[in-house]
Design a protein around this motif. Structure first.
Motif, PDB file in Angstrom:
ATOM      1  N   SER A 130       4.907  -4.550 -12.044  1.00 31.07           N
ATOM      2  CA  SER A 130       4.907  -3.921 -10.721  1.00 31.07           C
ATOM      3  C   SER A 130       3.600  -4.169  -9.973  1.00 31.07           C
ATOM      4  CB  SER A 130       5.149  -2.410 -10.859  1.00 31.07           C
ATOM      5  OG  SER A 130       4.118  -1.816 -11.641  1.00 31.07           O
ATOM      6  N   GLY A 131       2.516  -4.459 -10.712  1.00 30.19           N
ATOM      7  CA  GLY A 131       1.245  -4.744 -10.065  1.00 30.19           C
ATOM      8  C   GLY A 131       1.007  -6.219  -9.815  1.00 30.19           C
ATOM      9  N   ARG A 132       1.858  -7.081 -10.371  1.00 27.16           N
ATOM     10  CA  ARG A 132       1.735  -8.534 -10.154  1.00 27.16           C
ATOM     11  C   ARG A 132       3.130  -9.112  -9.915  1.00 27.16           C
ATOM     12  NH1 ARG A 132      -2.887 -11.404 -11.225  1.00 27.16           N
ATOM     13  NH2 ARG A 132      -4.603 -10.255 -12.184  1.00 27.16           N
ATOM     14  N   LYS A 133       3.700  -8.716  -8.816  1.00 22.51           N
ATOM     15  CA  LYS A 133       5.087  -9.107  -8.549  1.00 22.51           C
ATOM     16  C   LYS A 133       5.250 -10.605  -8.368  1.00 22.51           C
ATOM     17  CE  LYS A 133       6.493  -4.662  -6.637  1.00 22.51           C
ATOM     18  NZ  LYS A 133       7.136  -3.941  -5.519  1.00 22.51           N
ATOM     19  N   GLN A 134       4.173 -11.292  -8.009  1.00 19.15           N
ATOM     20  CA  GLN A 134       4.272 -12.735  -7.821  1.00 19.15           C
ATOM     21  C   GLN A 134       4.496 -13.460  -9.144  1.00 19.15           C
ATOM     22  OE1 GLN A 134       1.573 -10.925  -7.630  1.00 19.15           O
ATOM     23  NE2 GLN A 134      -0.316 -12.020  -8.110  1.00 19.15           N
ATOM     24  N   LYS A 135       4.278 -12.757 -10.282  1.00 18.94           N
ATOM     25  CA  LYS A 135       4.504 -13.350 -11.597  1.00 18.94           C
ATOM     26  C   LYS A 135       5.862 -12.970 -12.181  1.00 18.94           C
ATOM     27  CE  LYS A 135       0.419 -15.076 -11.425  1.00 18.94           C
ATOM     28  NZ  LYS A 135       0.287 -16.507 -11.073  1.00 18.94           N
ATOM     29  N   MET A 136       6.664 -12.228 -11.421  1.00 18.75           N
ATOM     30  CA  MET A 136       7.938 -11.731 -11.929  1.00 18.75           C
ATOM     31  C   MET A 136       8.934 -12.859 -12.206  1.00 18.75           C
ATOM     32  SD  MET A 136       9.205  -8.561 -12.475  1.00 18.75           S
ATOM     33  CE  MET A 136       8.786  -7.392 -11.191  1.00 18.75           C
ATOM     34  N   ASP A 137       8.913 -13.901 -11.370  1.00 15.15           N
ATOM     35  CA  ASP A 137       9.846 -15.021 -11.581  1.00 15.15           C
ATOM     36  C   ASP A 137       9.650 -15.645 -12.956  1.00 15.15           C
ATOM     37  OD1 ASP A 137      10.650 -14.519  -9.029  1.00 15.15           O
ATOM     38  OD2 ASP A 137      10.017 -16.434  -8.181  1.00 15.15           O
ATOM     39  N   HIS A 275       8.211 -20.323  -2.885  1.00 15.61           N
ATOM     40  CA  HIS A 275       9.037 -19.299  -2.237  1.00 15.61           C
ATOM     41  C   HIS A 275      10.332 -19.131  -3.040  1.00 15.61           C
ATOM     42  CE1 HIS A 275      11.269 -17.094   0.778  1.00 15.61           C
ATOM     43  NE2 HIS A 275      10.178 -17.024   1.536  1.00 15.61           N
ATOM     44  N   PRO A 276      10.720 -17.886  -3.368  1.00 16.47           N
ATOM     45  CA  PRO A 276      11.918 -17.682  -4.193  1.00 16.47           C
ATOM     46  C   PRO A 276      13.189 -18.267  -3.582  1.00 16.47           C
ATOM     47  CG  PRO A 276      11.129 -15.603  -3.256  1.00 16.47           C
ATOM     48  CD  PRO A 276      10.060 -16.612  -3.049  1.00 16.47           C
ATOM     49  N   LEU A 277      13.317 -18.172  -2.244  1.00 16.07           N
ATOM     50  CA  LEU A 277      14.512 -18.727  -1.618  1.00 16.07           C
ATOM     51  C   LEU A 277      14.551 -20.248  -1.732  1.00 16.07           C
ATOM     52  CD1 LEU A 277      14.958 -16.571   1.618  1.00 16.07           C
ATOM     53  CD2 LEU A 277      16.153 -16.386  -0.567  1.00 16.07           C
ATOM     54  N   LEU A 278      13.392 -20.884  -1.757  1.00 19.71           N
ATOM     55  CA  LEU A 278      13.348 -22.333  -1.932  1.00 19.71           C
ATOM     56  C   LEU A 278      13.852 -22.715  -3.319  1.00 19.71           C
ATOM     57  CD1 LEU A 278      12.573 -25.054  -0.717  1.00 19.71           C
ATOM     58  CD2 LEU A 278      10.243 -24.704  -1.585  1.00 19.71           C
ATOM     59  N   LYS A 279      13.478 -21.937  -4.327  1.00 19.76           N
ATOM     60  CA  LYS A 279      13.984 -22.172  -5.684  1.00 19.76           C
ATOM     61  C   LYS A 279      15.511 -22.040  -5.720  1.00 19.76           C
ATOM     62  CE  LYS A 279       9.849 -20.010  -7.652  1.00 19.76           C
ATOM     63  NZ  LYS A 279       9.347 -18.835  -8.375  1.00 19.76           N
ATOM     64  N   ILE A 326      15.735 -15.841 -10.801  1.00 22.83           N
ATOM     65  CA  ILE A 326      15.063 -15.596  -9.515  1.00 22.83           C
ATOM     66  C   ILE A 326      15.735 -14.442  -8.779  1.00 22.83           C
ATOM     67  CG2 ILE A 326      14.250 -16.628  -7.373  1.00 22.83           C
ATOM     68  CD1 ILE A 326      13.126 -17.818 -10.040  1.00 22.83           C
ATOM     69  N   PHE A 327      17.067 -14.407  -8.787  1.00 24.49           N
ATOM     70  CA  PHE A 327      17.760 -13.270  -8.165  1.00 24.49           C
ATOM     71  C   PHE A 327      17.428 -11.967  -8.899  1.00 24.49           C
ATOM     72  CE2 PHE A 327      21.154 -16.008  -6.003  1.00 24.49           C
ATOM     73  CZ  PHE A 327      20.734 -15.664  -4.734  1.00 24.49           C
ATOM     74  N   LEU A 328      17.417 -12.001 -10.233  1.00 21.21           N
ATOM     75  CA  LEU A 328      17.061 -10.797 -10.989  1.00 21.21           C
ATOM     76  C   LEU A 328      15.625 -10.376 -10.683  1.00 21.21           C
ATOM     77  CD1 LEU A 328      18.683 -11.604 -14.466  1.00 21.21           C
ATOM     78  CD2 LEU A 328      19.400  -9.828 -12.853  1.00 21.21           C
ATOM     79  N   SER A 329      14.739 -11.364 -10.530  1.00 20.57           N
ATOM     80  CA  SER A 329      13.357 -11.075 -10.182  1.00 20.57           C
ATOM     81  C   SER A 329      13.253 -10.411  -8.810  1.00 20.57           C
ATOM     82  CB  SER A 329      12.538 -12.374 -10.200  1.00 20.57           C
ATOM     83  OG  SER A 329      11.242 -12.171  -9.697  1.00 20.57           O
TER      84      SER A 329
END
Length: 409
Positions: A130-137, A275-279, A326-329
């Motif tokens: 929750s503190g590093r959401k950019q690493k969630m993927d 960008h998650p949508l790009l993935k 990515i969707f789950l992330s």
């Protein structure tokens, strides 16, 4: 740069170990469940055993939405994992009673336990990051690697150790896995709230509910067309990877591609930002292109040459690797902490049970023999999904540019 800046090795590795053990036990159980039901112990007919196991699998997928609610509003993730494992142990003990009535009761107890496990693990991952959401993927991708590793090793280990031949030993081995899970649960630490959360600015503004809804819908759409494609390829007379004169490595290609892919992409997403949508666009695009390899395989009757099927599998699994985690992330990144389990359970039930149910109905409506038609329908679905996500991506980028210009004033 230290590795922990990319990936929380402590808690993440622990949670992934729990996922691995749970999937190892589940797929180990799956290797001998049918044989157990038609053995003298249960004495079911083959068709009845298949129908019972299909009902069992469907109920497992559907029940996860209720499991998410239990995790969020009753137990919390850590207690839910312990209770889930205990219930699954009890369910397996009931399976061992060699009575059909006890088996039905065991199914109910096992499903009650199993439906909580995945939402609880996903919520735990969401809280840890929750503190590093950019690493969630990357975290989600490596978690699905742990799931694939368990499903890959379990059937081979159970057959090699002959655990699937002696049912008591097989059931006991599954129980041991769940006991290990309960023991490891006591090592799970409550995530510490950082003084200053290191988070990326939301790329989707305040449209949290829309992002979650579209992510769940995206999982459903992807798995709907994937079900059509899988049914087609399963029923197509293809023998390229069946046990024959091919080497063991060639025969294992369908299992190795997702296994290797998830760990490679998991590491990539922890080191590079996209960008998650790009993935997701690339994922749907790869799935669309995989249709060409599938059609070539069918039209040229390349039943004994693995190269066309390998191309199909690689492109198809690139689609899966870039879409599902990515969707789950996205769901975990945007869900309120109190509802992470509920949204995760809804997503798993949607793309697991509902898409499979509807996909099978569509496949049966088209007809078992119309392989190319079902393949083309899946391809069209993937193509339009690619275009839709691309439009959303372009609109998102355009809005970000507009906000950047406003910030200049």
């Amino acid at each position: 740069m230290p590795a922990n800046n990319y990936y929380y090795l402590g808690q993440s590795s622990l949670l992934n170990s729990l996922l691995f053990l749970e999937r190892f036990a589940f797929y180990g159980l799956q290797t001998f469940a049918y044989s157990y039901l038609i053995s003298e112990a249960m004495n079911l007919y083959g068709d009845d055993a298949n129908e019972l196991l299909l009902t069992f699998a469907s109920a497992l997928l559907f029940a996860r939405i209720f499991g998410g609610l239990i995790v969020d509003f009753l137990l919390g993730p850590k207690v839910a994992i312990i209770v889930s494992s205990a219930l699954q142990i009890f369910g397996i003990l009931l399976f061992m009673k060699e009575s059909l009535g006890m088996f039905y009761l065991g199914m109910f107890v096992f499903i009650l336990g199993q439906c909580m496990f995945s939402p609880a693990i996903l919520k735990s991952i969401g809280l840890a990051y929750s503190g590093r959401k950019q690493k969630m993927d990357g975290a989600m991708t490596l978690s699905i690697f742990a799931i694939n590793l368990g499903s890959f090793l379990a059937p081979r280990a159970f057959r090699y150790l002959e655990l699937a031949d002696t049912f008591k030993n097989g059931f006991t081995s599954c129980i041991v896995c769940f006991i290990l899970i309960i023991g490891l649960c006591f090592l799970i630490k409550k995530p510490q709230e950082p003084a200053e959360e290191i988070q990326t600015t939301s790329e989707f503004g305040n449209r949290v509910n829309e992002v979650i809804f579209l992510s769940i819908l995206g999982l459903f759409v992807y798995w709907l067309f994937e079900t059509l494609l899988n049914r087609t390829m399963e029923n197509f007379n293809y023998s390229g990877f069946r046990s024959s004169d091919n080497s063991l490595l060639v025969n294992m290609i369908p299992a190795l591609i997702p296994l290797i892919g998830y760990i490679v992409f998991g590491i990539l997403w922890n080191r590079f930002k996209f960008h998650p949508l790009l993935k997701i666009i690339i994922g749907f695009g790869a799935a669309s292109i995989s249709i060409l390899a599938a059609i070539i395989t069918m039209s040229n009757s390349q039943t004994d040459d693995p190269k066309f099927m390998t191309a199909f599998l690689c492109l198809n699994f690139i689609g899966e690797i870039l879409i599902v985690p990515i969707f789950l992330s996205l769901i975990l990144q945007h869900a309120p902490k109190k509802l992470m389990g509920t949204y995760s359970g809804a997503a798993l039930a949607m793309f697991g049970f509902l898409s499979m149910f509807i996909g099978n109905k569509i496949y049966e409506g088209i007809g078992d023999g119309n392989y190319q038609i079902t393949t083309i329908v899946a391809g069209i679905g993937f193509f339009f999904s690619t275009i839709t996500v691309l439009i959303v991506f372009l609109l998102t980028r355009k809005r970000d540019v507009a906000h950047a210009h406003l910030d200049e004033f």
